[in-house]
Design an enzyme around this catalytic site. Structure first.
Site, short mmCIF file in Angstrom:
data_model
loop_
_atom_site.label_atom_id
_atom_site.label_comp_id
_atom_site.label_asym_id
_atom_site.label_seq_id
_atom_site.Cartn_x
_atom_site.Cartn_y
_atom_site.Cartn_z
N ASP A 1 -0.65 1.54 -5.34
CA ASP A 1 0.41 1.40 -6.35
C ASP A 1 0.62 2.62 -7.25
O ASP A 1 -0.33 3.21 -7.76
CB ASP A 1 0.14 0.16 -7.19
N ARG B 1 3.03 -9.64 -12.12
CA ARG B 1 2.24 -8.45 -11.77
C ARG B 1 2.03 -7.55 -12.98
O ARG B 1 2.99 -7.25 -13.71
CB ARG B 1 3.01 -7.69 -10.70
N HIS C 1 -2.54 -1.77 0.40
CA HIS C 1 -2.15 -3.16 0.66
C HIS C 1 -0.75 -3.21 1.25
O HIS C 1 -0.01 -2.22 1.23
CB HIS C 1 -2.26 -4.00 -0.62
N HIS D 1 0.60 0.81 1.24
CA HIS D 1 0.71 1.73 0.10
C HIS D 1 -0.37 1.44 -0.92
O HIS D 1 -1.07 0.44 -0.84
CB HIS D 1 2.09 1.58 -0.57
#
Ligand code: OGA
Ligand code: MN
Length: 289
Positions: A109, A280, A265, A107
């Site tokens: 983000d 994150r 990723h 995917h």
């Protein structure tokens, strides 16, 4: 030149980790503000390598946010609550009993948002003894290796990226609950639940075209699900070809920064019952064109 380093830099050193994309950057301490000349080289390293990695970084939520703000505003995740006192920093904690993981499919983000995240900074607080690597793939290469006929066809089509449901029909809340313990799933506004995006996008800084077919793409615009499925599945499989990828081995203190506009990723879930803890932050992006 050994073919494994980029054009010369003055302040940083880069070492490619694979042929297709990805480089470790050395000589930078992200715990402190970066002087403009160093920052300029880190920017160039990201554009050249698509994903860059830093080792042994002593990060805190504030330091992560400060580094991210060099690239613009922060993109707040619409579905997942941040750390206490830090709504813009997610803690991805995989505990011994967790069977699923966050990001365990190919995917890019926050593709379901009208302006998806430009980039993601992921810092490793705790890595499993073995496993828990992340794969990245170069979507410029994925586009460039298509035939002229396919390039022409998909150049006119938009994919519909969906955020609140997985392709197997599970809701986002159910997936989050099963994925990482302790998640709080937020009620996202309607405009953050699904967005049409071109299947081929142009990188606003490099001008290069890339394939934009993350796992959030459920349908093609103005087509039925049945009509969409064969093309989506062809492109999605193609986008993951091993020769487009690199694989990163995490250590405590490693930080990855990837460009969501030209990469995908995949977080490998090969370490149960090991634990892994990541922090994150995502940087706001433009509307893809
Ligand atoms: C992410 C993600 C991958 C990983 O943070 O967006 O997909 O390896 N994480 O944790
Ligand atoms: Mn991700």
């Amino acid at each position: 030149m050994d073919g494994l380093s980029n054009a010369p830099y003055r302040y940083i050193e880069t070492r490619k980790i694979a042929g297709a994309l990805g480089a470790e950057v050395h000589g930078v301490n992200l715990a402190e503000p970066l002087p403009p000349e160093v920052l300029a080289e880190v920017r160039q390293a990201l554009l050249e390598n698509l994903v860059i990695f830093f080792r042994d970084q002593d990060m805190t939520p504030d330091r992560l946010l400060a580094f991210a703000r060099n690239w613009g505003e922060i993109h707040r995740h619409p579905y997942i609550a941040g750390m206490p006192g830090y709504p813009d920093v997610l803690e991805l904690a995989k505990k011994a009993g967790d069977t699923r993981n966050f990001g365990g499919d190919w995917h890019t983000d926050q593709m379901f948002a009208p302006r998806p995240a430009m980039g993601t900074m992921l810092w490793c607080k705790t890595a499993p003894d073995a496993g828990g690597d992340t794969l990245f793939s170069n979507q410029y290469l994925a586009y460039e290796t298509l035939s002229d006929g396919m390039k022409a066809l998909i150049g006119t089509i938009r994919g519909i990226a969906v955020g609140d449901k997985k392709k197997n029909g599970q809701t986002r809340a159910a997936v989050n609950a099963a994925t990482v313990s302790g998640y709080t799933t937020l009620e996202a506004p309607a405009e953050m639940r699904r967005s049409p995006h071109p299947l081929v996008r142009t990188h606003p800084e490099t001008g290069r075209k890339s394939l934009y077919i993350g796992g959030h793409v459920h349908y093609l615009e103005n087509m039925t699900e049945e009509e969409s499925e064969p093309l989506i599945s062809y492109l999605y499989n193609h986008s993951q070809r091993p020769d487009f990828t690199c694989r990163f081995r995490w250590e405590a203190g490693s930080l990855a920064f990837w460009d969501n506009r030209c990469t995908m990723h995949f977080a490998i879930n090969d370490y149960p019952p090991g634990t892994r803890m990541m922090h994150r932050v995502t940087v706001a992006g433009d509307e893809p064109f």
